[in-house]
Each structure stands twice: as C-alpha cells, then as structure tokens.
Design a protein around this motif. Structure first.
Motif, PDB file in Angstrom:
ATOM      1  N   ILE A  77       0.833  -1.205   0.000  1.00 35.78           N
ATOM      2  CA  ILE A  77       0.000   0.000   0.000  1.00 35.78           C
ATOM      3  C   ILE A  77       0.868   1.255   0.000  1.00 35.78           C
ATOM      4  CG2 ILE A  77      -1.639   1.336   1.379  1.00 35.78           C
ATOM      5  CD1 ILE A  77      -2.759  -1.428   2.336  1.00 35.78           C
ATOM      6  N   ASP A  78       1.898   1.268   0.839  1.00 28.86           N
ATOM      7  CA  ASP A  78       2.740   2.458   0.964  1.00 28.86           C
ATOM      8  C   ASP A  78       3.571   2.730  -0.283  1.00 28.86           C
ATOM      9  OD1 ASP A  78       1.714   2.801   3.471  1.00 28.86           O
ATOM     10  OD2 ASP A  78       3.485   2.076   4.553  1.00 28.86           O
ATOM     11  N   THR A  79       3.943   1.673  -1.005  1.00 25.77           N
ATOM     12  CA  THR A  79       4.768   1.838  -2.205  1.00 25.77           C
ATOM     13  C   THR A  79       3.946   1.892  -3.485  1.00 25.77           C
ATOM     14  OG1 THR A  79       5.048  -0.555  -2.469  1.00 25.77           O
ATOM     15  CG2 THR A  79       6.709   0.611  -1.139  1.00 25.77           C
ATOM     16  N   GLY A  80       2.723   1.414  -3.443  1.00 21.85           N
ATOM     17  CA  GLY A  80       1.919   1.312  -4.653  1.00 21.85           C
ATOM     18  C   GLY A  80       2.263   0.116  -5.515  1.00 21.85           C
ATOM     19  N   VAL A  81       3.188  -0.726  -5.050  1.00 21.69           N
ATOM     20  CA  VAL A  81       3.598  -1.924  -5.793  1.00 21.69           C
ATOM     21  C   VAL A  81       2.702  -3.077  -5.344  1.00 21.69           C
ATOM     22  CG1 VAL A  81       5.507  -3.472  -6.373  1.00 21.69           C
ATOM     23  CG2 VAL A  81       5.959  -1.056  -5.907  1.00 21.69           C
ATOM     24  N   VAL A  82       1.542  -3.183  -5.968  1.00 26.64           N
ATOM     25  CA  VAL A  82       0.525  -4.135  -5.513  1.00 26.64           C
ATOM     26  C   VAL A  82       0.412  -5.368  -6.403  1.00 26.64           C
ATOM     27  CG1 VAL A  82      -0.821  -2.283  -4.450  1.00 26.64           C
ATOM     28  CG2 VAL A  82      -1.328  -2.985  -6.808  1.00 26.64           C
ATOM     29  N   ASP A  83       1.184  -5.432  -7.473  1.00 26.22           N
ATOM     30  CA  ASP A  83       0.977  -6.474  -8.473  1.00 26.22           C
ATOM     31  C   ASP A  83       1.310  -7.875  -7.984  1.00 26.22           C
ATOM     32  OD1 ASP A  83       0.631  -4.632 -11.099  1.00 26.22           O
ATOM     33  OD2 ASP A  83       2.195  -3.803  -9.800  1.00 26.22           O
ATOM     34  N   GLY A  84       2.188  -8.003  -6.993  1.00 26.82           N
ATOM     35  CA  GLY A  84       2.607  -9.332  -6.557  1.00 26.82           C
ATOM     36  C   GLY A  84       1.872  -9.883  -5.354  1.00 26.82           C
ATOM     37  N   VAL A  85       1.124  -9.046  -4.622  1.00 25.31           N
ATOM     38  CA  VAL A  85       0.500  -9.550  -3.386  1.00 25.31           C
ATOM     39  C   VAL A  85      -0.614 -10.548  -3.680  1.00 25.31           C
ATOM     40  CG1 VAL A  85       1.144  -7.643  -1.878  1.00 25.31           C
ATOM     41  CG2 VAL A  85      -0.962  -7.481  -3.228  1.00 25.31           C
ATOM     42  N   GLY A  86      -1.184 -10.506  -4.890  1.00 28.35           N
ATOM     43  CA  GLY A  86      -2.159 -11.527  -5.267  1.00 28.35           C
ATOM     44  C   GLY A  86      -1.515 -12.894  -5.374  1.00 28.35           C
ATOM     45  N   VAL A  87      -0.292 -12.938  -5.899  1.00 30.50           N
ATOM     46  CA  VAL A  87       0.453 -14.201  -5.953  1.00 30.50           C
ATOM     47  C   VAL A  87       0.723 -14.692  -4.532  1.00 30.50           C
ATOM     48  CG1 VAL A  87       2.597 -15.315  -6.697  1.00 30.50           C
ATOM     49  CG2 VAL A  87       1.500 -13.604  -8.160  1.00 30.50           C
ATOM     50  N   ASP A  88       1.115 -13.780  -3.635  1.00 30.84           N
ATOM     51  CA  ASP A  88       1.328 -14.148  -2.233  1.00 30.84           C
ATOM     52  C   ASP A  88       0.084 -14.800  -1.651  1.00 30.84           C
ATOM     53  OD1 ASP A  88       4.010 -13.137  -1.503  1.00 30.84           O
ATOM     54  OD2 ASP A  88       3.181 -11.169  -1.920  1.00 30.84           O
ATOM     55  N   ALA A 122      -7.899  -4.217  -9.829  1.00 40.43           N
ATOM     56  CA  ALA A 122      -7.673  -5.095 -10.977  1.00 40.43           C
ATOM     57  C   ALA A 122      -6.249  -5.633 -10.983  1.00 40.43           C
ATOM     58  CB  ALA A 122      -7.966  -4.343 -12.272  1.00 40.43           C
ATOM     59  N   ARG A 123      -5.273  -4.781 -10.671  1.00 35.33           N
ATOM     60  CA  ARG A 123      -3.880  -5.251 -10.621  1.00 35.33           C
ATOM     61  C   ARG A 123      -3.706  -6.343  -9.574  1.00 35.33           C
ATOM     62  NH1 ARG A 123      -0.821   0.107  -9.499  1.00 35.33           N
ATOM     63  NH2 ARG A 123       0.997  -1.289  -9.297  1.00 35.33           N
ATOM     64  N   ILE A 124      -4.350  -6.178  -8.440  1.00 33.35           N
ATOM     65  CA  ILE A 124      -4.256  -7.183  -7.376  1.00 33.35           C
ATOM     66  C   ILE A 124      -4.894  -8.494  -7.818  1.00 33.35           C
ATOM     67  CG2 ILE A 124      -5.060  -7.783  -5.057  1.00 33.35           C
ATOM     68  CD1 ILE A 124      -4.865  -4.713  -4.455  1.00 33.35           C
ATOM     69  N   ILE A 125      -6.098  -8.414  -8.383  1.00 33.30           N
ATOM     70  CA  ILE A 125      -6.818  -9.629  -8.767  1.00 33.30           C
ATOM     71  C   ILE A 125      -6.159 -10.294  -9.967  1.00 33.30           C
ATOM     72  CG2 ILE A 125      -9.052 -10.550  -9.514  1.00 33.30           C
ATOM     73  CD1 ILE A 125     -10.323  -8.252  -7.824  1.00 33.30           C
ATOM     74  N   GLU A 126      -5.561  -9.512 -10.851  1.00 34.16           N
ATOM     75  CA  GLU A 126      -4.789 -10.113 -11.948  1.00 34.16           C
ATOM     76  C   GLU A 126      -3.582 -10.873 -11.402  1.00 34.16           C
ATOM     77  OE1 GLU A 126      -4.228  -6.621 -14.291  1.00 34.16           O
ATOM     78  OE2 GLU A 126      -6.215  -6.756 -15.222  1.00 34.16           O
ATOM     79  N   GLY A 127      -2.998 -10.377 -10.294  1.00 32.29           N
ATOM     80  CA  GLY A 127      -1.935 -11.120  -9.629  1.00 32.29           C
ATOM     81  C   GLY A 127      -2.451 -12.423  -9.040  1.00 32.29           C
ATOM     82  N   ALA A 129      -4.945 -14.141 -10.225  1.00 34.63           N
ATOM     83  CA  ALA A 129      -5.128 -15.022 -11.381  1.00 34.63           C
ATOM     84  C   ALA A 129      -3.796 -15.606 -11.841  1.00 34.63           C
ATOM     85  CB  ALA A 129      -5.799 -14.266 -12.519  1.00 34.63           C
ATOM     86  N   ASP A 130      -2.737 -14.808 -11.803  1.00 35.69           N
ATOM     87  CA  ASP A 130      -1.413 -15.296 -12.192  1.00 35.69           C
ATOM     88  C   ASP A 130      -0.966 -16.420 -11.263  1.00 35.69           C
ATOM     89  OD1 ASP A 130       1.058 -15.303 -13.639  1.00 35.69           O
ATOM     90  OD2 ASP A 130       1.976 -14.147 -12.019  1.00 35.69           O
ATOM     91  N   GLY A 131      -1.163 -16.224  -9.947  1.00 33.37           N
ATOM     92  CA  GLY A 131      -0.811 -17.274  -8.990  1.00 33.37           C
ATOM     93  C   GLY A 131      -1.617 -18.535  -9.205  1.00 33.37           C
ATOM     94  N   CYS A 132      -2.896 -18.375  -9.520  1.00 29.48           N
ATOM     95  CA  CYS A 132      -3.744 -19.534  -9.792  1.00 29.48           C
ATOM     96  C   CYS A 132      -3.269 -20.270 -11.039  1.00 29.48           C
ATOM     97  CB  CYS A 132      -5.197 -19.098  -9.955  1.00 29.48           C
ATOM     98  SG  CYS A 132      -6.022 -18.616  -8.416  1.00 29.48           S
ATOM     99  N   ALA A 133      -2.969 -19.515 -12.099  1.00 28.14           N
ATOM    100  CA  ALA A 133      -2.522 -20.134 -13.344  1.00 28.14           C
ATOM    101  C   ALA A 133      -1.224 -20.920 -13.120  1.00 28.14           C
ATOM    102  CB  ALA A 133      -2.326 -19.071 -14.417  1.00 28.14           C
ATOM    103  N   GLN A 134      -0.301 -20.361 -12.334  1.00 26.77           N
ATOM    104  CA  GLN A 134       0.950 -21.059 -12.041  1.00 26.77           C
ATOM    105  C   GLN A 134       0.742 -22.324 -11.225  1.00 26.77           C
ATOM    106  OE1 GLN A 134       4.385 -18.699 -10.690  1.00 26.77           O
ATOM    107  NE2 GLN A 134       3.194 -16.862 -11.159  1.00 26.77           N
TER     108      GLN A 134
END
Length: 348
Positions: A77-88, A122-127, A129-134
């Motif tokens: 949240i503080d950095t705005g780098v949210v794309d990977g937390v969905g994979v987490d 959307a960026r979070i949920i796309e992450g 989906a990426d984790g699910c696909a992997q």
C-alpha cells in the motif's frame, strides 16, 4: 416508484456499484485463463460450481485452506507496488494444500477497501489469477467489498480460500520414519511471514522504501515485495513419482515450528545449517536488528520455503526431479528418533 425525487444515493454514501461492475468486467479475462477441467461456472453468479468428476476424481477427499498476506500489505500500500501480493495470497493457501497431498482445484478471493480504485483492485486480482494459473488452480469467484469508513484512504485487505482434493487413502503425511531424508526447496525471499518484524527492522535501518536495497537490486520496497514462491506443480510431480512421506510449508514459525507439524509423535529432525547459504536479505535483517540465529530460525524461512520428507532410497531421484522442475534443492538432514528440531553447523 415516485418520479422526480432527487434523494441521496448509494454513491453519495461512498459505494460505487458501477465501479464494482467495471472491475468484474476487467478481471473476467484474467479469471478465464485459469480455467481447468472441473470448472462449471463463470464469474458473476451467486455461487461458483466445480465438478470433481470432470476433474478426474473417483473417490476424492476435499481439503480446504484459507489465509491472507499479513502486514506485507502495508508495504504494498505504501509503495503502490501491488501487483505481486495476489500471488502471495494464492501461495499461502495452495502451498498449504499440497502439504496434505492435495491438488489445488479452485480459489476464491476477498478484497475489501474503503473506496474502490478499479485499477488498483484489478492489478491485485490479476496477480491472484497469475498465482492460480501457475498452480493449475481455477479462480472461480470472490468478493469485492467497498466499505466506506472501515479503511483509511488507499488501504485495503485481502483474504483467500482454496479447495483441493486427493483420492481417498493418499493423504500426507504418511509413513514418516526415522532416517527419512529432508530435502529443502529454496525460497525466493521473505515470502509472506514475519513482516511486522521486517517493517520494524526497516525503521531501525533508517532507510525508505524507495532507497536501494542493501542486499540486492532494485528498491528496498520492491525487493521485500518479491512474491512468495509457488511449489505446487513440482511438489505434485514429486508426490506422484513416489517416495514422498510429508511436505512442510515453512511459514510463520520458521523451520523450528513448521517441520515438527508433519512428523509423528516421538520423532524429530536433525538439520545441518551449513548445508545452504543464508540469502542476503535474511543476513541483512539479522545484522540490522542484532537478531540471534535461533530467533531467525523460528521467525523466517531463512531461505528454505518447503521441505520434502522422503524415503532414503528415493532422495536422489526426487532431488533430480525437483531440480529439473526448476527448484533449488538442498539435502538438509534426516528424521531422527528425538522430538523437535536439532541444528548443527552455523547459518549466521
């Protein structure tokens, strides 16, 4: 309906239904690419359907797992780098499922925020989906909750739920015995545990999230947000090859607390700490906080994200299989006849 009356609306109260609908439309392609045999419905229904027979099971046992990402979200949240937390989020659930011997089948997420930002969500949920696909796991549903007054501006929370299955009689752990070999699969960072301490250490260091990471490339925030490694496909391949007696996902509690969870009463483990090199991020944290080795081992994964407990005569073949699947494998030690985890050698 009374015509001509301009009263207060739901949007006036802070909930934008149109934004929620726009989000669903945007994430449908991401969810669609996670489809697998067994999926029997798309997004948008009141419930999600899954057909176990179509997935190839004849006498299945279902296994469920739920988890979150913890205070690692604060950094995102503080950095705005949210794309990977969905994979987490996915990893924290599906890596647990495989420890029971289960194949992850489907996943549902819960995303909650005070005011919905469609792009961020959307960026979070796309992450996710990426984790699910992997993981070979279908994203078949979820909930996006916009709750004004519940979260400060820009904040959000995540939770996830996954269901897996195995055929009856194939549950892990099973047949763990003294002399079994412990194969450690490398982590790719801190994963998703211990971040309350991580954030305290960053405060002590005087560094900001945008400063260069003192233990690697890129910014400190980006380095600490490296997504949790997904072990599903290599671990399932090892299980199907035969000789795997147990799997331990090294999460909160580290090696010290998680490995005993898959060992029978009265048995323990002997681990040689000199068998692998402590990754730089953990060494930096230990030095920054003056953290003792024992504390590191019961708080962080320290470079080992999953342990495979296997029959001694299968250790070499399984090591080769896992290596071929892309894992970095280290023989850590063996199962012993003394309860608990005994360490030899030095990590720090």
């Amino acid at each position: 309906m009374t015509a001509g009356k301009n009263g207060i609306t739901y949007a006036d109260a802070g909930v934008d239904i149109d934004a929620g609908n726009a989000l669903v439309d945007r994430i449908k392609p991401a969810a669609k690419r996670t489809n697998r045999p067994g999926v029997a419905s798309g997004l948008g229904g009141f419930g999600a359907l899954f057909d176990l027979k179509a997935a190839g099971y004849t006498d299945p046992i279902l296994v469920g797992a739920t988890d979150g990402v913890g205070t690692k979200l604060r950094i995102a949240i503080d950095t705005g780098v949210v794309d990977g937390v969905g994979v987490d989020l996915v990893a924290m659930c599906v890596n647990d499922l495989i420890c029971q011997g289960a194949e992850p089948l489907f996943f549902l997420d819960y995303f909650a925020t005070g005011k919905l930002d469609t792009d961020t969500a959307a960026r979070i949920i796309e992450g996710i989906a990426d984790g699910c696909a992997q993981s070979g796991c279908a994203l078949i549903g979820g909930e996006t909750a916009e709750m004004p007054g519940m979260y400060p501006d820009g904040d959000f929370d995540l939770a996830g739920f996954s269901v897996g299955a195995m055929e009856r009689g194939e549950t892990l752990p099973a047949d763990v015995a003294q002399g079994d070999v412990l194969l450690g699969l490398a982590s790719n960072g801190v994963h998703s545990n211990g971040y309350s301490l991580v954030r305290k250490l960053v405060d002590l260091s005087g560094l900001g999230w945008d400063d260069a990471a003192p233990f690697g490339t890129g910014s400190l925030g980006e380095a600490l947000l490296t997504p949790t490694r997904l072990y599903v496909k290599p671990a399932l391949a090892a299980i199907r090859a035969g000789g795997v007696h147990a799997l331990a996902h090294i999460t909160g509690g580290g090696l010290t607390e998680n490995l005993p969870r898959v060992l029978p009463e009265g048995l323990g483990a002997g681990i040689d700490l000199s068998a692998w090199d402590l990754p730089p991020v953990f060494r930096w944290m230990a030095e920054t906080g003056g953290i003792a080795e024992a504390e590191m081992l019961k708080t962080f994964n320290c470079g080992i994200g999953m342990i495979v407990v296997c029959a001694p005569d299968r250790a070499d073949a399984l090591s080769a299989l896992l290596t071929e699947a892309g894992e970095t494998v280290t023989q850590l030690g063996t199962v012993t006849d003394t309860a608990g985890v005994a360490y030899s050698g030095r990590l720090l």
